[in-house]
Structures are given as C-alpha cells and as structure tokens.
Design an enzyme around this catalytic site. Structure first.
Site, PDB file in Angstrom:
ATOM      1  N   ASP A  13       0.849  -1.195   0.000  1.00 35.95           N
ATOM      2  CA  ASP A  13       0.000   0.000   0.000  1.00 35.95           C
ATOM      3  C   ASP A  13       0.890   1.253   0.000  1.00 35.95           C
ATOM      4  O   ASP A  13       1.763   1.402   0.874  1.00 35.95           O
ATOM      5  CB  ASP A  13      -0.889   0.035   1.255  1.00 35.95           C
ATOM      6  CG  ASP A  13      -1.931  -1.077   1.270  1.00 35.95           C
ATOM      7  OD1 ASP A  13      -2.069  -1.797   0.258  1.00 35.95           O
ATOM      8  OD2 ASP A  13      -2.620  -1.214   2.309  1.00 35.95           O
ATOM      9  N   GLY A  39      -3.259  -5.449   1.408  1.00 34.51           N
ATOM     10  CA  GLY A  39      -3.963  -6.470   0.608  1.00 34.51           C
ATOM     11  C   GLY A  39      -5.020  -7.112   1.490  1.00 34.51           C
ATOM     12  O   GLY A  39      -4.717  -7.508   2.621  1.00 34.51           O
ATOM     13  N   GLU A 138      -9.905 -10.067  -4.569  1.00 30.49           N
ATOM     14  CA  GLU A 138      -8.736  -9.406  -5.166  1.00 30.49           C
ATOM     15  C   GLU A 138      -7.827 -10.406  -5.884  1.00 30.49           C
ATOM     16  O   GLU A 138      -6.669 -10.095  -6.163  1.00 30.49           O
ATOM     17  CB  GLU A 138      -7.967  -8.603  -4.105  1.00 30.49           C
ATOM     18  CG  GLU A 138      -8.744  -7.378  -3.635  1.00 30.49           C
ATOM     19  CD  GLU A 138      -7.972  -6.470  -2.688  1.00 30.49           C
ATOM     20  OE1 GLU A 138      -6.946  -6.886  -2.126  1.00 30.49           O
ATOM     21  OE2 GLU A 138      -8.431  -5.329  -2.507  1.00 30.49           O
ATOM     22  N   GLY A 223     -22.208  -0.362  14.102  1.00 26.95           N
ATOM     23  CA  GLY A 223     -21.863  -1.719  14.535  1.00 26.95           C
ATOM     24  C   GLY A 223     -22.027  -2.736  13.430  1.00 26.95           C
ATOM     25  O   GLY A 223     -21.714  -2.463  12.272  1.00 26.95           O
ATOM     26  N   THR A 247      -8.375   2.227   6.807  1.00 26.01           N
ATOM     27  CA  THR A 247      -7.872   1.128   5.970  1.00 26.01           C
ATOM     28  C   THR A 247      -7.715  -0.146   6.809  1.00 26.01           C
ATOM     29  O   THR A 247      -7.125  -0.110   7.885  1.00 26.01           O
ATOM     30  CB  THR A 247      -6.502   1.509   5.347  1.00 26.01           C
ATOM     31  OG1 THR A 247      -6.621   2.775   4.727  1.00 26.01           O
ATOM     32  CG2 THR A 247      -6.046   0.464   4.332  1.00 26.01           C
ATOM     33  N   ALA A 248      -8.212  -1.257   6.294  1.00 26.00           N
ATOM     34  CA  ALA A 248      -8.086  -2.595   6.908  1.00 26.00           C
ATOM     35  C   ALA A 248      -8.998  -2.817   8.115  1.00 26.00           C
ATOM     36  O   ALA A 248      -8.892  -3.858   8.763  1.00 26.00           O
ATOM     37  CB  ALA A 248      -6.641  -2.923   7.286  1.00 26.00           C
ATOM     38  N   ALA A 249      -9.897  -1.887   8.395  1.00 29.76           N
ATOM     39  CA  ALA A 249     -10.821  -2.109   9.524  1.00 29.76           C
ATOM     40  C   ALA A 249     -11.685  -3.330   9.255  1.00 29.76           C
ATOM     41  O   ALA A 249     -11.856  -4.201  10.121  1.00 29.76           O
ATOM     42  CB  ALA A 249     -11.687  -0.876   9.744  1.00 29.76           C
ATOM     43  N   GLY A 250     -12.236  -3.420   8.045  1.00 31.88           N
ATOM     44  CA  GLY A 250     -13.070  -4.567   7.688  1.00 31.88           C
ATOM     45  C   GLY A 250     -12.271  -5.866   7.706  1.00 31.88           C
ATOM     46  O   GLY A 250     -12.758  -6.905   8.166  1.00 31.88           O
ATOM     47  N   ASP A 251     -11.048  -5.809   7.214  1.00 31.71           N
ATOM     48  CA  ASP A 251     -10.195  -7.014   7.194  1.00 31.71           C
ATOM     49  C   ASP A 251      -9.886  -7.476   8.618  1.00 31.71           C
ATOM     50  O   ASP A 251      -9.863  -8.677   8.906  1.00 31.71           O
ATOM     51  CB  ASP A 251      -8.869  -6.721   6.467  1.00 31.71           C
ATOM     52  CG  ASP A 251      -9.094  -6.286   5.028  1.00 31.71           C
ATOM     53  OD1 ASP A 251     -10.091  -6.727   4.430  1.00 31.71           O
ATOM     54  OD2 ASP A 251      -8.283  -5.480   4.523  1.00 31.71           O
TER      55      ASP A 251
END
Ligand code: RIB
Length: 303
Positions: A13, A39, A138, A223, A247-251
């Site tokens: 990134d 990624g 991806e 939430g 960035t990457a919170a969901g991951d």
C-alpha cells in the site's frame, strides 16, 4: 487448534495523507507518503494470526523488491507463508489517499495477485484440519470459485468477503457458510439498499433465502448485523473511537472474528471481539501495521 486458510491478495500500500481529497483535475500536496504491507487477503491473515489463530496464507507476490518485504511482514506476524508463490512481474499495489477524517480512496493494481490460478491453489492447499477458508475479491474470480467448490467437497466452511464489491452468482450462494459484507457489498449481493439494522436485516434475509447459512453486515459506526438460516438475528454495537485511518478495519474485523470462532467462542462474543479489533485498527495508520494483537484487543474490551 483448528486451522484457518486465507486465499487472497497481498499488496504493497502506497499511502498519502491529505487534508481533503482532491477534486477531479486538481493537484494537491500530500502531508506525507508511507509504504505499508496490505492487501485484503494478507490483512485478514495477519488479523487472524494476531488474534491467536493458526493461519496460513495462500497467495502470490512479484519478483520485485516489494515481494520479499510483503512475505516478511506476514511471517513476522505469525502467518504461515510456505504457500505464498512468487510470480514474474510486480507485486500487487494499492495507491491509497487518506483524508483528515480517516476516510480513504483506494486504487488497486493487481500485479501478481492476478496470476494466482486454480492450478496454483490445487498444488498447495491441503484441507485436512482446516476450520474455514477466507476469501475476498482481489484474486481472479475463477480461482475463488474453484476454492469454493473444492473446500465444499472437503467439508471445509467457506467464508466469503466479496470486496471490492461484485455480484456473487446465485449458484455460489448456497456454498457459502458465512458471507461478510459492508453496506455497499450487501447492496450489490442482495440488490437491496442497506443503511441501518432494519435494511441490513432485509438484505441478510434475502441472501439467506438464496442459500447462504450466515450473513454478517458491517455498518460502520452503527456496529454490525448478524443473521443465520436458523432465524437468529441480532446487532452488535460499535465502539466509539476517533478515526485516523479506516484502511483494513473490515479485514481486521473478519480475521479477528475467524480467530475467535476457531477458539470456540459463541457468535455474539466473537463479533464483539471482532468489533473491538476493528475499532483499534481505525485509530492507527496503515493496514497490517494497524492490526492489534489479542492482548491489545482484550485490554481494550476490559477498559
Ligand atoms: O482492505 C484494505 C486493503 O484494500 C488495503 O490494504 C489495500 O491493499 C486494498 O487491498
């Protein structure tokens, strides 16, 4: 301990921080640029391993200098890397702009991720002792579809995070044990607008009606919503934090949830753990660099 396998992307990134996003055609000065291993696949693997899971990564990096750095970053965080392949050409790259509110724009260049074939995966994956396989959007869809079918045949749970958003073919939905989506992805998969718990409930019901066993819809500050084919439905509230970089919170949410499930935590407890992990991630810059350890997550929950 039951194992997790993540089959997905590994990116470098390139992150520029700005006050406000530029408008089309505008040139602005960045406040600074950093390189962070990222990624979606690799981030989820790091989140799972950091939260205590035995997790292996299957993916591809390029033969460029970034390739070695990306594999080293996974290894340092405890992810198994023996099935990370090297491909001629460049590693995957994400050009990311983060504004003062911690929001981001991401432009992806798939690089080696786009070369990960079903033959590559078939040659390295062994399903024995695997609790679940985590997939995103991806790597080539053909490869993902092969994994979904192969894992199903072996009786391994398939967890799909269709991000970046794309439709999931109707015949694939019954093969998914757990679908994890944000509002946009939920809308693309279900065809229904999602903006709160009530609309998430409707979208989840539609996806479950088409055969998926469990659906989790993340709702940012509201939430997350959980629904399953047995008729259970509930929401888990978010923690209030000041965002620095989302960035990457969901991951992180997905990897931490998977780790908690492999440990045998109940769904609601595992979702609270995942929500806390994601909250910590948004308070720090970068993708893998921002992902907390299990100890940090527990300390945050107990505060
Ligand atoms: O989900 C965040 C990730 O999306 C980033 O790390 C970037 O590499 C893109 O894949």
């Amino acid at each position: 301990m039951r194992k997790l396998v993540v089959i997905g992307s590994i990116n470098m990134d390139v992150v520029s921080t700005v006050g406000q996003f530029p408008r089309p055609g505008e040139t602005i000065h960045s406040r600074g640029t950093s390189f962070f291993p990222g990624g979606k696949g690799a981030n989820q693997a790091v989140a799972a391993a950091s939260a205590g899971a035995d997790c292996a990564m299957v993916g591809a990096v390029g033969l460029d200098p970034f390739g070695k750095t990306l594999v080293a970053s996974l290894e340092e965080r405890g992810v198994g890397v023996t099935s990370v392949l090297s491909k001629t050409g460049t590693s995957g790259m994400a050009i990311i702009t983060v504004n003062e509110e911690g929001e981001n724009y991401i432009v992806l260049s798939e690089g080696a991720n786009g070369q990960l074939t079903e033959e590559d995966v078939a040659a390295v994956v062994k399903w024995d002792g695997v609790y679940a396989v985590l997939l995103q959007n991806e790597i080539p869809w053909q490869t993902t579809q092969y994994v979904i079918q192969s894992a199903n045949k072996a009786g391994v749970r398939v967890w799909l995070n269709p991000a970046p958003a794309r439709e999931v073919p109707h015949d694939v939905l019954p093969l998914i044990d757990t679908l994890i989506v944000n509002e946009t992805e939920a809308e693309v998969v279900s065809g229904l607008k999602v903006e709160d718990a009530a609309t998430a409930d409707a979208a989840a019901a539609s996806i479950i009606g088409r055969g998926t066993s469990n659906v989790i819809i993340t709702l940012g500050e509201q939430g997350c919503f959980y629904g399953n084919a047995k008729g259970e439905r509930f929401t888990v509230p978010a923690f209030r934090v000041t965002p620095v970089d989302t960035t990457a919170a969901g991951d992180t949410f997905i990897g931490a949830y998977a780790a908690a499930c492999t440990e045998g935590q109940e769904t609601e407890e595992a979702l609270q753990f995942a929500t806390a992990a994601a909250a910590l991630t948004v308070t720090r810059p970068g993708a893998q660099a921002s992902i907390p350890s299990k100890e940090e997550i527990m300390a945050f929950i107990n505060k």
